[in-house]
Design an enzyme around this catalytic site. Structure first.
Site, PDB file in Angstrom:
ATOM      1  N   ASP A  74      10.451   2.711  -3.059  1.00 52.62           N
ATOM      2  CA  ASP A  74      10.674   2.260  -1.689  1.00 52.62           C
ATOM      3  C   ASP A  74      10.879   3.466  -0.778  1.00 52.62           C
ATOM      4  OD1 ASP A  74      11.311   1.036   0.657  1.00 52.62           O
ATOM      5  OD2 ASP A  74      12.992  -0.143  -0.140  1.00 52.62           O
ATOM      6  N   THR A  76       1.788   4.275   8.048  1.00 52.29           N
ATOM      7  CA  THR A  76       0.528   4.582   8.744  1.00 52.29           C
ATOM      8  C   THR A  76       0.272   3.705   9.973  1.00 52.29           C
ATOM      9  OG1 THR A  76      -0.681   3.111   7.255  1.00 52.29           O
ATOM     10  CG2 THR A  76      -0.573   5.455   6.661  1.00 52.29           C
ATOM     11  N   TYR A 118       3.948   9.091  14.914  1.00 49.70           N
ATOM     12  CA  TYR A 118       3.277   9.158  13.616  1.00 49.70           C
ATOM     13  C   TYR A 118       2.945  10.600  13.258  1.00 49.70           C
ATOM     14  CZ  TYR A 118      -0.475   8.952  10.169  1.00 49.70           C
ATOM     15  OH  TYR A 118      -1.264   9.174   9.068  1.00 49.70           O
ATOM     16  N   TRP A 123      -9.672   9.818   9.486  1.00 47.22           N
ATOM     17  CA  TRP A 123     -10.637   8.727   9.605  1.00 47.22           C
ATOM     18  C   TRP A 123     -11.021   8.171   8.229  1.00 47.22           C
ATOM     19  CZ3 TRP A 123     -14.568   9.066  14.177  1.00 47.22           C
ATOM     20  CH2 TRP A 123     -13.913   9.479  15.343  1.00 47.22           C
TER      21      TRP A 123
END
Length: 296
Positions: A45, A71, A134, A159
């Site tokens: 976790d 993400t 992020y 990407w």
């Protein structure tokens, strides 16, 4: 050897299970303790970074590969603490344990550590300047790993997509099957990179010079926009019989598709250092796309 694979249920984690299998026994982990096929695995976790030490002490792996991350780029803007727990604190815990145990740590970072204002492909030593939470959390994770002082292989990528999981390619195939016209951003440039490529290169790197430690850029080669990537997806999908016809893809600007988090406008990463250090030749992004579409 025993390879601890964290984040085994993500698109990269699933590819790593395949690519790393010839190297040793893989101990897979997910946050839920369940793999995508329904099988059971270890629980890790990343929202509770301190809990990871007990897992490492019990398993005593000979290699740690961290494909787990927070993400959700847009959600991170309102959920900063969770993003930093998963992307900065947890990798730091892993890195400190690995450094003390003399175990190599493989970790994946992102093009979002840069501000996207560059005019040539970003090199590993270029100045970082994340635009949002992020990117800042991923950069903090890199810094924590380096500070631990152990052997590490940080691969920055961008990407990422695969024939499974949630990603741009699968979204395009889904909406392209239902719509005649799509609008896709054309002023963000980067390099579409198959998760399978990242996994395969990771396996090669782990079999290479055992003394190498540092940060490398790992993507396919070349560049395109999201609009160009979408058009290429539809062209290949029609040719492969995955879609019966290609929709019209209209080019729009980032300003016409606002999001909570800013994206880097230019994300082309220079991969020359990785190719030289590990003796690999990375494919063009178009060739990678053909292979992925063939698996759809």
């Amino acid at each position: 050897m025993t390879i601890l694979l964290l984040g085994a249920n993500g698109q990269l984690g699933q590819e790593l299970q395949r690519a790393l299998a010839p190297l040793g026994a893989i101990v897979a982990t997910t946050r839920s303790g369940v793999l995508p096929d329904g099988g059971a695995c270890e629980v890790a976790d990343f929202d509770q970074p301190a809990s990871l030490t007990a897992l490492l002490d019990r398993l005593r792996p000979s290699v740690v590969v961290n494909a787990a991350a927070y993400t959700a780029v847009d959600r991170a803007e309102e959920d900063r603490d969770a993003a930093f727990r998963a992307n900065a604190e947890a990798p730091g815990v892993l890195a400190r344990w690995c450094a003390q145990a003399g175990v190599p740590l493989v970790h994946y970072s992102t093009d979002y550590v840069f501000d996207g204002q560059g005019t040539r492909p970003y090199r590993e030593d270029d100045a970082t300047a994340p635009l949002g939470v992020y990117g800042a959390s991923k950069l903090a994770g890199e810094d924590a790993i380096r500070a631990a002082g152990g052997r590490h292989l940080i691969f920055r990528t961008a990407w990422v997509y695969a024939p499974h999981s949630a990603n741009f390619l699968r979204t395009m195939l889904r909406v392209g099957a239902d719509r005649d016209v799509l609008r896709v951003v054309a002023d963000q440039v980067g390099t579409p990179t198959p998760a399978a490529l990242i996994a395969d290169v990771t396996a090669q790197a782990l079999q290479h010079d055992g003394s190498l430690s540092g940060t490398w850029h790992l993507t396919a080669t070349g560049e395109t926009s999201w609009h160009g990537f979408a058009e290429a997806i539809f062209t290949e999908a029609v040719a492969a019989g995955v879609l019966p016809r290609a929709p019209t893809v209209e080019a729009i600007t980032t300003a016409e598709y606002p999001t909570p988090a800013s994206r880097p406008a230019y994300s082309h990463l220079d991969v020359a250092k990785l190719e030289q250090d590990f003796g690999v030749t990375l494919p063009r992004w178009q060739d990678g796309l053909k292979r992925v579409i063939a698996d759809c």
